[in-house]
Design a protein around this motif. Sequence first.
Motif, PDB file in Angstrom:
ATOM      1  N   ASP A 380       0.823  -1.213   0.000  1.00  0.00           N
ATOM      2  CA  ASP A 380       0.000   0.000   0.000  1.00  0.00           C
ATOM      3  C   ASP A 380       0.859   1.265   0.000  1.00  0.00           C
ATOM      4  N   ASP A 384       3.058   1.788  -5.231  1.00  0.00           N
ATOM      5  CA  ASP A 384       1.839   1.119  -5.702  1.00  0.00           C
ATOM      6  C   ASP A 384       0.731   2.119  -6.000  1.00  0.00           C
ATOM      7  N   LYS A 385       0.687   3.201  -5.235  1.00  0.00           N
ATOM      8  CA  LYS A 385      -0.320   4.235  -5.508  1.00  0.00           C
ATOM      9  C   LYS A 385      -0.036   4.921  -6.844  1.00  0.00           C
ATOM     10  N   TRP A 387       1.609   3.500  -9.331  1.00  0.00           N
ATOM     11  CA  TRP A 387       1.300   2.482 -10.342  1.00  0.00           C
ATOM     12  C   TRP A 387      -0.204   2.416 -10.613  1.00  0.00           C
ATOM     13  N   GLN A 388      -0.985   2.432  -9.554  1.00  0.00           N
ATOM     14  CA  GLN A 388      -2.440   2.358  -9.724  1.00  0.00           C
ATOM     15  C   GLN A 388      -2.973   3.577 -10.473  1.00  0.00           C
ATOM     16  N   LEU A 391      -2.310   2.980 -14.039  1.00  0.00           N
ATOM     17  CA  LEU A 391      -3.178   1.894 -14.495  1.00  0.00           C
ATOM     18  C   LEU A 391      -4.595   2.408 -14.718  1.00  0.00           C
ATOM     19  N   ASP A 392      -5.074   3.279 -13.817  1.00  0.00           N
ATOM     20  CA  ASP A 392      -6.424   3.859 -13.958  1.00  0.00           C
ATOM     21  C   ASP A 392      -6.504   4.814 -15.146  1.00  0.00           C
TER      22      ASP A 392
END
Length: 474
Positions: A380, A384-385, A387-388, A391-392
Amino acid sequence: MVEIRKEVSFLEEIYLILKEQFPDLSENGILCIVLSKIAQIATSKRIQYKEIQRIKSPNIYSIAFILSGGGKDRLYDVLDKHMFSFYNEWFDEKANEYVCNKQKENKEYKTSKNEKGVTIQEQNIEIRYPVAEVENGTQEGLFEDAKILEDAKFGSLFVKISELGLYLEYSQYMNMQFLSTLFNGYDGKISSKSIKNGKREKSIKNLPINCLLFSDPTMFQSISLREKFNMLMQTGLGRRAFIVFQPNKTRHIEYDADIAYQKEKEFYIQCEKINKKFKEIFEAIPMYGIYEQTQEAYKEALHPYIIKLKELEEKTENNLLAKEIRSRELKAIKVSCLLASLNHPKDLHIYKKDMLQAIELVEKLSKDIKEFINYRQKTDDHYDKLWQFFLDNIGIGFMRTNLIYQQYHHFGLSRDKFKDRFDDYIEAIKEMATDKGYFLDIKTVNHNSGKMYTLLKIEESPLAEDTISLEEML
């Protein structure tokens, strides 16, 4: 007060006392720091080990990855000023004696001026004082300190870096030269710097060199520092060192003031006892003593261990881990000599018991390296934030300035922190994209004045019917 059983070794006795006082530090963290200081002290007598016909110094290199505030600096300070304080007193006395002898030589050389017209006062100023510990420094400075110790014929060179992560992150050519010299020093050799003009001095050989490098492990979560650490492992400095890793802080709190006061008081009483006992052991260690490995130690302890290590190496796919496993044999030999000097200082042999104790210690200290190599941020975390976010917004391009000044709040970071380590975060996203079947496209735009970052999915296309298969090609 810690109750010590009669059958425990001196090293175990030290550990049990320190573990009671430093419960927040891991067992390996304590043992690594203690072993490094013991190596510094024992090799100051210029002891060596003899393995059949090979004679070498039992010096130790260590890297301790422990979180800031974890207690490593306080432990080091306790060892230096209390538990092993006799050593600094001994070293200072020998150093003062060396300087006085050098000043007498200057005076005897000529009462007023030497042939070059340099006064005695000027000669005395040039006398370099031997030091017990070197922090950071340059290649030239390390060579000069080593040269003085070689001439003084006592002491060992001990290099300590308080934050390896910072040292590497802001490393300049000078810093890398220092680390390269330190790497070569593992075998007791320090070379002078090659310069265009001027006479190059001969290399210093057979000088015991020990090092202890501290670092906060969170610094090595960045791609650039992980790459530099991997480089250290490949070149040998990392794999030759014991590497201990404590990624989490633990907190033990004693709420009773009376109990806390009594424990603190008893601890320093025990420190004084250990200091006195170690001083007696140290005085019994002969200068230039050579501890010879017995046949029994080799046949019944070391050789079976070598076979075990080779079998383990063959099963290990990770190249860095395989190299570390290969280095354990030499570490065990060096540690066995140090333990022999503690267990029976006047008996110049390395017995089976010394070797078995060394092997056990080496295996214990080698458990952390795999965990550190695989060390990554939590799922978390900021990486990763980020990356997300990509990705979004797959397929959408973002300018660098837009990410830093408008989107930073999506990643759980302040704008300044994100800006300072932007390149590290982008490198991490590139790595994650490749692992997951994506591609981070980076384009230069606006006449080379800016960059655009776009996450793209790598689409797999079916092969044409007439495509020759790999098996057919082979």
